[in-house]
Enzyme design. Structure first.
Site, PDB file in Angstrom:
ATOM      1  N   GLU A  86      48.958  33.907  65.814  1.00 33.94           N
ATOM      2  CA  GLU A  86      47.897  34.932  65.878  1.00 33.94           C
ATOM      3  C   GLU A  86      47.275  35.019  67.267  1.00 33.94           C
ATOM      4  O   GLU A  86      46.891  34.000  67.859  1.00 33.94           O
ATOM      5  CB  GLU A  86      46.798  34.622  64.831  1.00 33.94           C
TER       6      GLU A  86
ATOM      7  N   ASP B  91      42.633  34.341  53.597  1.00 33.00           N
ATOM      8  CA  ASP B  91      41.206  34.023  53.436  1.00 33.00           C
ATOM      9  C   ASP B  91      40.349  35.049  54.176  1.00 33.00           C
ATOM     10  O   ASP B  91      39.118  35.025  54.075  1.00 33.00           O
ATOM     11  CB  ASP B  91      40.879  32.582  53.852  1.00 33.00           C
ATOM     12  N   SER B  92      41.007  35.987  54.875  1.00 33.32           N
ATOM     13  CA  SER B  92      40.286  37.146  55.429  1.00 33.32           C
ATOM     14  C   SER B  92      39.586  37.908  54.305  1.00 33.32           C
ATOM     15  O   SER B  92      38.722  38.745  54.568  1.00 33.32           O
ATOM     16  CB  SER B  92      41.249  38.070  56.181  1.00 33.32           C
TER      17      SER B  92
ATOM     18  N   ASP C 282      46.424  31.622  51.143  1.00 33.27           N
ATOM     19  CA  ASP C 282      45.778  30.846  52.202  1.00 33.27           C
ATOM     20  C   ASP C 282      44.966  29.696  51.624  1.00 33.27           C
ATOM     21  O   ASP C 282      44.237  29.886  50.636  1.00 33.27           O
ATOM     22  CB  ASP C 282      44.796  31.751  52.957  1.00 33.27           C
TER      23      ASP C 282
ATOM     24  N   GLU D 239      46.033  26.502  58.402  1.00 33.55           N
ATOM     25  CA  GLU D 239      45.854  26.635  59.844  1.00 33.55           C
ATOM     26  C   GLU D 239      45.945  25.282  60.542  1.00 33.55           C
ATOM     27  O   GLU D 239      45.489  24.274  59.995  1.00 33.55           O
ATOM     28  CB  GLU D 239      44.488  27.275  60.148  1.00 33.55           C
TER      29      GLU D 239
ATOM     30  N   LYS E 229      49.523  28.858  52.841  1.00 36.66           N
ATOM     31  CA  LYS E 229      49.416  28.883  54.305  1.00 36.66           C
ATOM     32  C   LYS E 229      48.217  28.049  54.706  1.00 36.66           C
ATOM     33  O   LYS E 229      47.187  28.096  54.033  1.00 36.66           O
ATOM     34  CB  LYS E 229      49.260  30.315  54.820  1.00 36.66           C
TER      35      LYS E 229
HETATM   36  O1  KIV Z   1      43.581  35.509  56.367  1.00 38.71           O
HETATM   37  C1  KIV Z   1      44.415  36.302  56.812  1.00 38.71           C
HETATM   38  O2  KIV Z   1      44.451  37.489  56.452  1.00 38.71           O
HETATM   39  C2  KIV Z   1      45.368  35.796  57.788  1.00 38.71           C
HETATM   40  C3  KIV Z   1      46.166  36.795  58.553  1.00 38.71           C
HETATM   41  C4  KIV Z   1      45.307  37.477  59.536  1.00 38.71           C
HETATM   42  C5  KIV Z   1      47.376  36.186  59.161  1.00 38.71           C
HETATM   43  O3  KIV Z   1      45.458  34.625  57.983  1.00 38.71           O
END
Ligand code: KIV
Length: 273
Positions: free
Chosen positions: A187, A49-50, A88, A120, A118
């Site tokens: 992280e 989600d970055s 994510d 959090e 993924k």
């Molecule tokens: O969103 C992302 O790119 C991430 C990584 C930094 C692990 O969660």
């Protein structure tokens, strides 16, 4: 059942089996052309989600939507064929209830055909992770610095640099492992703590600003390529693509303005009669 493809992608169980094995190599990608390159060298491609910050210039990942993740997840699946693609889950799509999480994850798995998701959170998400894992959703967990919690933690700062904070982070990692996550991203966590957790839990740890002792490593592709204007301390730049891209754009602009481009090689003549 019938088998539809010759090349077998890595799966969540393959990655789970890499505990204490060869390091797991993971990078982010959000679109098909970079996915094709990352796929050649990496075990896991994370559609992080970055992308909200990298592609859309957002300050945080909070505004990212499920539709954004599904669109880019789909693109990365089209561009890759070997790596496990993990998508994510964005803020707000899974925290409300186990049922909400399952519905969102099912959309991601069905609409992108990726191999895992993924999310959090540690202890607070363990019950949800168990619910998902029992229902066919492979979950990569994410503990330590969890950027979706930015509004409650206040800043993107490293975690566990005081030993007093270790217990909470260790409990988070143990909880997601016991709940059935197939791996966990750690992280921005003090190195000795990330090393300790890696030795304590049965699933692979994937570090980002964590420890070389982790079972794998992940970075944001644009950060390690030198395309991101600001990067955290833990990023090593493996390339410096920014100046090269800028030079190419400058060259193009100059040639369009001077009418040097397009030249004879870049236009179509008439067919010979
Ligand atoms: O969103 C992302 O790119 C991430 C990584 C930094 C692990 O969660």
């Amino acid at each position: 059942m019938s088998v539809q493809q010759d090349i077998r992608r890595l799966t969540a169980p393959d990655i789970r089996a890499r505990k204490n094995g060869d390091p797991i190599v993971m990078l982010t990608s959000y679109h098909a052309h970079t996915a094709r390159l990352v796929d050649k060298y990496c075990d896991v491609i994370l559609v992080g989600d970055s992308l909200g910050m990298v592609m859309h210039g957002l300050e945080t990942t909070i505004p990212v939507t499920l539709d954004m993740m599904i669109l880019q997840g789909h693109a990365v699946m089209r561009g890759s064929k070997q790596a496990l693609v993990v998508v994510d889950m964005p803020f707000g799509s899974y925290e409300q209830s186990r049922e909400q999480a399952f519905a969102s994850c099912a959309r991601v798995l069905k609409e992108t055909t990726c191999g895992a998701v993924k999310l959090e959170g540690g202890v607070r998400m363990a019950e949800t992770i168990r619910f998902l894992a029992e229902r066919g959703v492979p979950v990569m967990a994410h503990v330590g610095l969890t950027p979706q919690a930015i509004n409650t933690i206040g800043s993107f700062k490293a975690q566990g640099r005081d030993e007093a904070d270790w217990g909470r982070i260790e409990e988070d990692a143990k909880a997601v492992a016991e709940a059935g996550a197939f791996s966990v991203v750690i992280e921005a966590v003090a190195e000795p703590l990330a090393r300790k957790i890696t030795g304590q839990i049965a699933i692979p740890t994937i570090g980002i600003g964590a420890s070389p002792a982790c079972d794998g490593q992940v970075l944001v592709l644009e950060d390690m390529l030198g395309l991101s204007p600001r990067v955290p301390k833990f990023v090593k730049r493996y390339g410096d693509l920014g100046p090269g891209i800028e030079a190419a754009i400058r060259g193009y602009a100059e040639e369009v303005r001077s009418r040097a481009f397009p030249g004879p090689d870049h236009v179509y003549g008439m067919r010979k009669k």
